[in-house]
Design a protein around this motif. Structure first.
Motif, PDB file in Angstrom:
ATOM      1  N   LEU A 102      -2.824  10.804   9.144  1.00 21.74           N
ATOM      2  CA  LEU A 102      -2.187  11.290  10.421  1.00 21.74           C
ATOM      3  C   LEU A 102      -1.308  12.628  10.235  1.00 21.74           C
ATOM      4  N   ALA A 103      -1.712  13.456  11.147  1.00 15.63           N
ATOM      5  CA  ALA A 103      -0.742  14.608  11.177  1.00 15.63           C
ATOM      6  C   ALA A 103      -0.210  14.868  12.561  1.00 15.63           C
ATOM      7  N   LEU A 104       1.064  15.109  12.728  1.00 11.97           N
ATOM      8  CA  LEU A 104       1.726  15.361  13.825  1.00 11.97           C
ATOM      9  C   LEU A 104       2.370  16.839  14.081  1.00 11.97           C
ATOM     10  N   TYR A 105       2.495  17.256  15.035  1.00 11.05           N
ATOM     11  CA  TYR A 105       3.218  18.587  15.351  1.00 11.05           C
ATOM     12  C   TYR A 105       4.032  18.346  16.476  1.00 11.05           C
ATOM     13  N   LEU A 106       5.155  19.063  16.445  1.00 13.21           N
ATOM     14  CA  LEU A 106       6.090  18.881  17.630  1.00 13.21           C
ATOM     15  C   LEU A 106       6.465  20.294  17.784  1.00 13.21           C
ATOM     16  N   HIS A 107       6.241  21.019  19.022  1.00 10.69           N
ATOM     17  CA  HIS A 107       6.724  22.256  19.317  1.00 10.69           C
ATOM     18  C   HIS A 107       6.100  23.292  18.135  1.00 10.69           C
ATOM     19  N   GLY A 108       4.986  23.033  17.582  1.00 13.36           N
ATOM     20  CA  GLY A 108       4.227  23.915  16.508  1.00 13.36           C
ATOM     21  C   GLY A 108       4.607  23.824  15.254  1.00 13.36           C
ATOM     22  N   ARG A 109       5.573  22.796  15.037  1.00 14.71           N
ATOM     23  CA  ARG A 109       6.284  22.582  13.541  1.00 14.71           C
ATOM     24  C   ARG A 109       5.592  21.045  13.113  1.00 14.71           C
ATOM     25  N   LYS A 110       4.946  21.267  12.188  1.00 13.79           N
ATOM     26  CA  LYS A 110       4.666  19.736  11.447  1.00 13.79           C
ATOM     27  C   LYS A 110       5.519  18.863  10.936  1.00 13.79           C
ATOM     28  N   VAL A 111       5.589  17.640  11.794  1.00 14.85           N
ATOM     29  CA  VAL A 111       6.691  16.658  11.423  1.00 14.85           C
ATOM     30  C   VAL A 111       6.097  15.493  10.716  1.00 14.85           C
ATOM     31  N   ALA A 112       4.776  15.201  10.635  1.00 18.30           N
ATOM     32  CA  ALA A 112       4.372  13.983   9.769  1.00 18.30           C
ATOM     33  C   ALA A 112       2.825  14.569   9.255  1.00 18.30           C
ATOM     34  N   ASP A 113       2.650  14.243   7.885  1.00 19.54           N
ATOM     35  CA  ASP A 113       1.586  14.584   7.404  1.00 19.54           C
ATOM     36  C   ASP A 113       1.363  13.371   6.442  1.00 19.54           C
ATOM     37  N   LEU A 114       0.520  12.448   6.715  1.00 18.88           N
ATOM     38  CA  LEU A 114       0.457  11.076   6.000  1.00 18.88           C
ATOM     39  C   LEU A 114      -1.105  10.725   5.823  1.00 18.88           C
ATOM     40  N   TRP A 115      -1.364  10.067   4.421  1.00 19.11           N
ATOM     41  CA  TRP A 115      -2.500   9.491   4.377  1.00 19.11           C
ATOM     42  C   TRP A 115      -2.435   8.432   3.252  1.00 19.11           C
ATOM     43  N   MET A 133       1.056  -1.009  -0.024  1.00 16.62           N
ATOM     44  CA  MET A 133      -0.125   0.007  -0.078  1.00 16.62           C
ATOM     45  C   MET A 133       0.940   1.034  -0.083  1.00 16.62           C
ATOM     46  N   ASP A 134       0.457   2.098  -0.957  1.00 13.27           N
ATOM     47  CA  ASP A 134       1.423   3.362  -1.067  1.00 13.27           C
ATOM     48  C   ASP A 134       0.884   4.483  -0.070  1.00 13.27           C
ATOM     49  N   VAL A 135       1.751   4.819   0.919  1.00  8.96           N
ATOM     50  CA  VAL A 135       1.526   5.729   1.897  1.00  8.96           C
ATOM     51  C   VAL A 135       1.908   7.122   1.112  1.00  8.96           C
ATOM     52  N   GLN A 136       1.107   7.981   1.149  1.00  9.78           N
ATOM     53  CA  GLN A 136       1.181   9.563   0.614  1.00  9.78           C
ATOM     54  C   GLN A 136       1.742  10.644   1.721  1.00  9.78           C
ATOM     55  N   GLY A 137       2.216  11.486   1.427  1.00 10.51           N
ATOM     56  CA  GLY A 137       2.446  12.539   2.502  1.00 10.51           C
ATOM     57  C   GLY A 137       3.914  12.451   2.685  1.00 10.51           C
ATOM     58  N   THR A 138       4.269  13.429   3.714  1.00 12.86           N
ATOM     59  CA  THR A 138       5.724  13.738   3.922  1.00 12.86           C
ATOM     60  C   THR A 138       5.970  13.464   5.691  1.00 12.86           C
ATOM     61  N   VAL A 139       7.117  13.185   5.995  1.00 12.19           N
ATOM     62  CA  VAL A 139       7.598  13.091   7.473  1.00 12.19           C
ATOM     63  C   VAL A 139       8.995  14.132   7.374  1.00 12.19           C
ATOM     64  N   ALA A 140       9.186  14.994   8.530  1.00 11.22           N
ATOM     65  CA  ALA A 140      10.393  15.556   8.806  1.00 11.22           C
ATOM     66  C   ALA A 140      11.494  14.594   8.819  1.00 11.22           C
ATOM     67  N   ASP A 141      12.798  14.806   8.619  1.00 13.02           N
ATOM     68  CA  ASP A 141      13.981  14.050   8.754  1.00 13.02           C
ATOM     69  C   ASP A 141      13.731  13.404  10.434  1.00 13.02           C
ATOM     70  N   GLY A 142      14.224  12.338  10.454  1.00 14.37           N
ATOM     71  CA  GLY A 142      14.134  11.644  11.763  1.00 14.37           C
ATOM     72  C   GLY A 142      12.876  11.022  12.160  1.00 14.37           C
ATOM     73  N   PHE A 143      11.806  11.318  11.331  1.00 15.76           N
ATOM     74  CA  PHE A 143      10.522  10.938  11.783  1.00 15.76           C
ATOM     75  C   PHE A 143      10.135   9.696  10.774  1.00 15.76           C
ATOM     76  N   GLU A 144      11.048   9.197  10.224  1.00 17.63           N
ATOM     77  CA  GLU A 144      10.745   8.157   9.159  1.00 17.63           C
ATOM     78  C   GLU A 144       9.868   6.926   9.920  1.00 17.63           C
ATOM     79  N   PRO A 145      10.360   6.594  11.146  1.00 17.86           N
ATOM     80  CA  PRO A 145       9.605   5.638  11.827  1.00 17.86           C
ATOM     81  C   PRO A 145       7.955   5.861  11.836  1.00 17.86           C
ATOM     82  N   VAL A 146       7.758   6.704  11.928  1.00 16.17           N
ATOM     83  CA  VAL A 146       6.363   6.972  11.976  1.00 16.17           C
ATOM     84  C   VAL A 146       5.590   6.606  10.633  1.00 16.17           C
ATOM     85  N   ARG A 147       6.505   7.264   9.690  1.00 19.46           N
ATOM     86  CA  ARG A 147       5.686   6.493   8.231  1.00 19.46           C
ATOM     87  C   ARG A 147       5.756   5.033   8.409  1.00 19.46           C
TER      88      ARG A 147
END
Length: 213
Positions: free
Chosen positions: A32-45, A1-15
């Motif tokens: 899934l959308a994750l924010y850390l200290h106001g910065r989006k670090v994962a935006d996946l679907w 299954m092809d996951v779409q979206g992006t993750v910040a460096d270091g957050f590849e395990p989230v994907r």
């Protein structure tokens, strides 16, 4: 299954964990959308948004969030309090006189918000049509006797929270809670968020289907 979206460096395990839900746990469609200290670090679907598995889940797919709506609903009285329109320590009957019936005259606004108002369910259930008509629910909970001394204990108001908070907001503002959220929260912040979905937005919504155990 092809996951779409992006993750910040270091957050590849989230994907990887997100993809694993599809590969190993029978997930059909999700975002899934994750924010850390106001910065989006994962935006996946990924996956599909319909029970038949034909329509792809996209970046703009909306989803019913069920009881997470309570958090949004609770924010409205808090914002009204912040604006000086609502006193959290006032009796609910100050704004909604009918609510004091059957021993609820001492229930405070903060008791509604903290699930301590002692009306977690109704003695006489409503029909689905009554539950959604915007009138029968508030009337029924206003007439309901408390299940314990209000304010002395806690019980999750799963069934009645929408009616108590919604009616309180309507009495204070003259607007339904759905309209208030749309005009004061969702629209200013550019959010795809509704309490009461507009007809035009229905095609965006993922339809929940049964997932095999």
């Amino acid at each position: 299954m092809d996951v779409q979206g992006t993750v910040a460096d270091g957050f590849e395990p989230v994907r990887d964990a997100f993809a694993e839900n599809f590969a190993r746990r029978g997930e059909r469609g999700a975002a899934l959308a994750l924010y850390l200290h106001g910065r989006k670090v994962a935006d996946l679907w990924g996956g599909t948004k319909d029970a038949d598995g034909q329509e792809p889940w996209t970046r703009d797919t909306a989803q019913v969030v069920r009881s997470a709506t309570k958090g949004v609903a609770a924010a409205v009285p808090l914002l009204l309090h912040q604006r000086g329109q609502l006193d959290l320590d006032a009796r609910v009957s100050r704004y909604w006189p009918e609510f004091k019936a059957n021993g609820k005259e001492r229930v405070l606004v903060r008791h509604l918000l903290s699930h301590r108002a002692a009306v977690p369910a109704l003695d006489t259930p409503l029909t689905p049509a009554q539950a959604g008509d915007g009138v029968s629910g508030p009337e029924a909970v206003a007439a309901q006797a408390p299940a314990w001394e209000p304010g002395t204990d806690h019980g999750y108001h799963a069934q009645t929270f929408s009616w108590t908070i919604g009616e309180l907001v309507r009495r204070v503002t003259g607007r339904t809670i759905g309209r208030w959220v749309a005009e004061e929260i969702a629209r200013p912040l550019g959010l795809g968020l509704w309490i009461g979905l507009p007809e035009a937005e229905r095609p965006r919504v993922g339809r929940i289907g049964d997932v095999p155990a």
